[in-house]
Structure formats: C-alpha cells, structure tokens
Design a protein around this motif. Structure first.
Motif, short mmCIF file in Angstrom:
data_model
loop_
_atom_site.label_atom_id
_atom_site.label_comp_id
_atom_site.label_asym_id
_atom_site.label_seq_id
_atom_site.Cartn_x
_atom_site.Cartn_y
_atom_site.Cartn_z
N PHE A 109 0.80 -1.22 0.00
CA PHE A 109 0.00 0.00 0.00
C PHE A 109 0.83 1.27 0.00
O PHE A 109 0.46 2.26 -0.61
CB PHE A 109 -0.93 -0.03 1.23
CG PHE A 109 -1.82 1.16 1.37
CD1 PHE A 109 -2.97 1.28 0.60
CD2 PHE A 109 -1.53 2.16 2.29
CE1 PHE A 109 -3.81 2.36 0.75
CE2 PHE A 109 -2.36 3.26 2.43
CZ PHE A 109 -3.51 3.36 1.66
N ARG A 110 1.98 1.27 0.69
CA ARG A 110 2.75 2.51 0.89
C ARG A 110 4.02 2.52 0.05
O ARG A 110 4.99 1.82 0.35
CB ARG A 110 3.11 2.67 2.36
CG ARG A 110 1.89 2.96 3.24
CD ARG A 110 2.32 3.26 4.64
NE ARG A 110 3.07 4.49 4.74
CZ ARG A 110 2.56 5.65 5.14
NH1 ARG A 110 1.29 5.74 5.46
NH2 ARG A 110 3.32 6.73 5.24
N ASP A 111 4.03 3.37 -0.97
CA ASP A 111 5.18 3.46 -1.86
C ASP A 111 6.45 3.88 -1.13
O ASP A 111 7.53 3.33 -1.37
CB ASP A 111 4.90 4.47 -2.99
CG ASP A 111 3.80 4.00 -3.93
OD1 ASP A 111 3.54 2.79 -3.99
OD2 ASP A 111 3.19 4.86 -4.60
N GLY A 112 6.35 4.86 -0.24
CA GLY A 112 7.52 5.34 0.49
C GLY A 112 8.13 4.26 1.37
O GLY A 112 9.36 4.14 1.45
N LEU A 113 7.30 3.48 1.98
CA LEU A 113 7.78 2.37 2.82
C LEU A 113 8.48 1.33 1.95
O LEU A 113 9.56 0.86 2.28
CB LEU A 113 6.62 1.75 3.59
CG LEU A 113 6.92 0.46 4.36
CD1 LEU A 113 8.00 0.69 5.41
CD2 LEU A 113 5.65 -0.07 5.00
N ARG A 114 7.84 0.98 0.85
CA ARG A 114 8.41 -0.03 -0.04
C ARG A 114 9.79 0.43 -0.55
O ARG A 114 10.74 -0.35 -0.58
CB ARG A 114 7.45 -0.30 -1.20
CG ARG A 114 7.64 -1.61 -1.87
CD ARG A 114 6.52 -1.99 -2.83
NE ARG A 114 6.08 -0.92 -3.71
CZ ARG A 114 4.96 -0.20 -3.52
NH1 ARG A 114 4.16 -0.45 -2.51
NH2 ARG A 114 4.63 0.76 -4.37
N ALA A 115 9.90 1.69 -0.94
CA ALA A 115 11.17 2.23 -1.41
C ALA A 115 12.23 2.16 -0.32
O ALA A 115 13.39 1.80 -0.57
CB ALA A 115 10.99 3.67 -1.89
N ARG A 116 11.86 2.47 0.90
CA ARG A 116 12.81 2.43 2.02
C ARG A 116 13.25 0.99 2.29
O ARG A 116 14.42 0.73 2.55
CB ARG A 116 12.16 3.03 3.27
CG ARG A 116 13.13 3.31 4.38
CD ARG A 116 12.43 3.98 5.53
NE ARG A 116 11.94 5.29 5.16
CZ ARG A 116 12.40 6.44 5.65
NH1 ARG A 116 13.37 6.42 6.53
NH2 ARG A 116 11.90 7.59 5.28
N LEU A 117 12.32 0.05 2.22
CA LEU A 117 12.65 -1.35 2.48
C LEU A 117 13.52 -1.96 1.38
O LEU A 117 14.26 -2.90 1.63
CB LEU A 117 11.36 -2.17 2.65
CG LEU A 117 10.56 -1.87 3.90
CD1 LEU A 117 9.20 -2.55 3.84
CD2 LEU A 117 11.32 -2.29 5.15
N ARG A 118 13.45 -1.40 0.17
CA ARG A 118 14.26 -1.91 -0.94
C ARG A 118 15.75 -1.76 -0.64
O ARG A 118 16.57 -2.46 -1.21
CB ARG A 118 13.93 -1.17 -2.24
CG ARG A 118 12.67 -1.64 -2.87
CD ARG A 118 12.88 -2.99 -3.57
NE ARG A 118 11.60 -3.59 -3.87
CZ ARG A 118 11.17 -4.73 -3.38
NH1 ARG A 118 11.92 -5.44 -2.57
NH2 ARG A 118 10.00 -5.21 -3.69
N ARG A 119 16.10 -0.86 0.26
CA ARG A 119 17.51 -0.69 0.62
C ARG A 119 18.08 -1.92 1.31
O ARG A 119 19.25 -2.23 1.19
CB ARG A 119 17.67 0.52 1.54
CG ARG A 119 17.26 1.82 0.90
CD ARG A 119 17.30 2.95 1.91
NE ARG A 119 16.60 4.11 1.41
CZ ARG A 119 16.15 5.09 2.15
NH1 ARG A 119 16.35 5.08 3.47
NH2 ARG A 119 15.51 6.10 1.62
N THR A 120 17.23 -2.62 2.06
CA THR A 120 17.69 -3.81 2.79
C THR A 120 17.13 -5.10 2.23
O THR A 120 17.69 -6.17 2.47
CB THR A 120 17.30 -3.71 4.28
OG1 THR A 120 15.90 -3.48 4.38
CG2 THR A 120 18.06 -2.58 4.96
#
Length: 197
Positions: A109-120
């Motif tokens: 649901f949350r694009d910003g969260l998904r982008a942040r999680l892509r780092r790890t």
C-alpha cells in the motif's frame, strides 16, 4: 495526553499499537496519529524515536522480520521430530496467524515504505521473502535427514507454500482458516516429496 510519564518500551508499545490499527482498520487508516492514540501516548513520542512515519513503519517491518528469523531457528530445530506436514502446518499458521498478512498489505500500500525497504530487501516482498527462506531452510534440514526427497526442488516448494499460505489467510474477516485447511495445502504441496512413515 499526560506528559512526563515514563514509558517502558516505547518502540514495542508503538509497534504493537500499529499492528492493532492495521489489523482492525487496514493500511489506509495507519497514520502516526492513529498509532499514538492507540498506544495511549503523545504524538511526539513516535517522532522522538523515529525520523518520520515511514522510518517507523520500516522499523516495524524489520522488527517483524526478526521475529521470523527467531521462528526460523525454532522450525529448523524441529527437523527430525514430529512430521514434516505437522511442522510446516504449525509454522504457516504461526506466521500468517499474526499480523504478517496485514504487514504485507501495508508494504504493498505505501510506496515510500516499499522504497525504504528496498535498501535492505532488494528483491521479493519483505517479510514473505524471509518466510520463504525459513521454509526452504527447514526443508533442507529435513532433506539432510532423509525425510524430504533428495531431488525435491526446495526453490519451488518453499515459495509455493508461502504463497498458498498467504492466500489462504489473506482477505479474511473474523476467524482464520482452521488447521485442517492449512494442513491440506501443506500436504498437497509437499505430499510427493516427504519420506515419512
């Protein structure tokens, strides 16, 4: 909201409150105000411990991934005991009987969260990827013990079990599926590769 009251473990209190809001109201209702109200703390408490709300949500996901890692160790330790079907049925029920399904929905649901999680977590869906690794590691341990066929394709079986388990638990309101429904999926997926009496 009273100020100056010590909070025992504010991060865990906020994480648990976020899960309750998520389970009750869904990802669209998950705001910093909803979380702090649910936790019974001032809004500033969240911002004192996290840079922003997406940072809070990313830490929530990482915390729940850590719980999967702990569950993974226990599942691997169960290799050679009970039955493979029972162990996997219990593992899937424990995994998806928690807020895991709701957290996966939140990540979607949350694009910003998904982008942040892509780092790890650069590939796969965070939480589901770690759950797949958990199942694959367990099946590998059982294969070493001869309870899973040597030629079993663990890279296909593990994501199939996670995907089927996720679909079984997702979108339900009220009661989760019963143990027999989970067992049926596990038996269907791994029935041809187990070597148990």
């Amino acid at each position: 909201m009273p100020t100056g009251v010590a909070i025992r473990d504010p991060r865990e209190q906020l994480f648990n409150a976020a899960e309750r809001v998520l389970l009750r109201d869904g990802p669209s209702a998950l705001t910093s105000r909803a979380v702090t109200a649910e936790a019974g703390v001032a809004k500033g408490v969240l911002h004192r411990h996290f840079a922003d709300f997406d940072a809070f949500l990313a830490e929530l996901v990482h915390d729940r991934i850590t719980r999967i890692e702990e569950q993974s160790a226990a599942l691997r330790d169960s290799a050679g005991t009970g039955t493979v079907v029972d162990n996997l049925t219990r593992a899937l029920t424990d995994l998806f009987g928690t807020a895991a399904v709701a957290i996966v929905a939140l990540v979607t649901f949350r694009d910003g969260l998904r982008a942040r999680l892509r780092r790890t977590t650069p590939t796969g869906v965070p939480l589901l990827a770690e759950a797949t690794e958990m199942i694959a590691a367990y099946l590998a341990a059982e294969r070493e013990l001869g309870r899973v066929a040597a030629d079993a394709d663990l890279d296909a079986l593990a994501p199939t079990l996670i995907g089927a388990g996720h679909l079984l638990f997702a979108g339900r309101e009220g009661e989760p599926p019963d143990t027999e429904a989970v067992r049926k999926i596990v038996t269907t997926v791994i029935g041809g590769v187990t070597r148990e009496d």
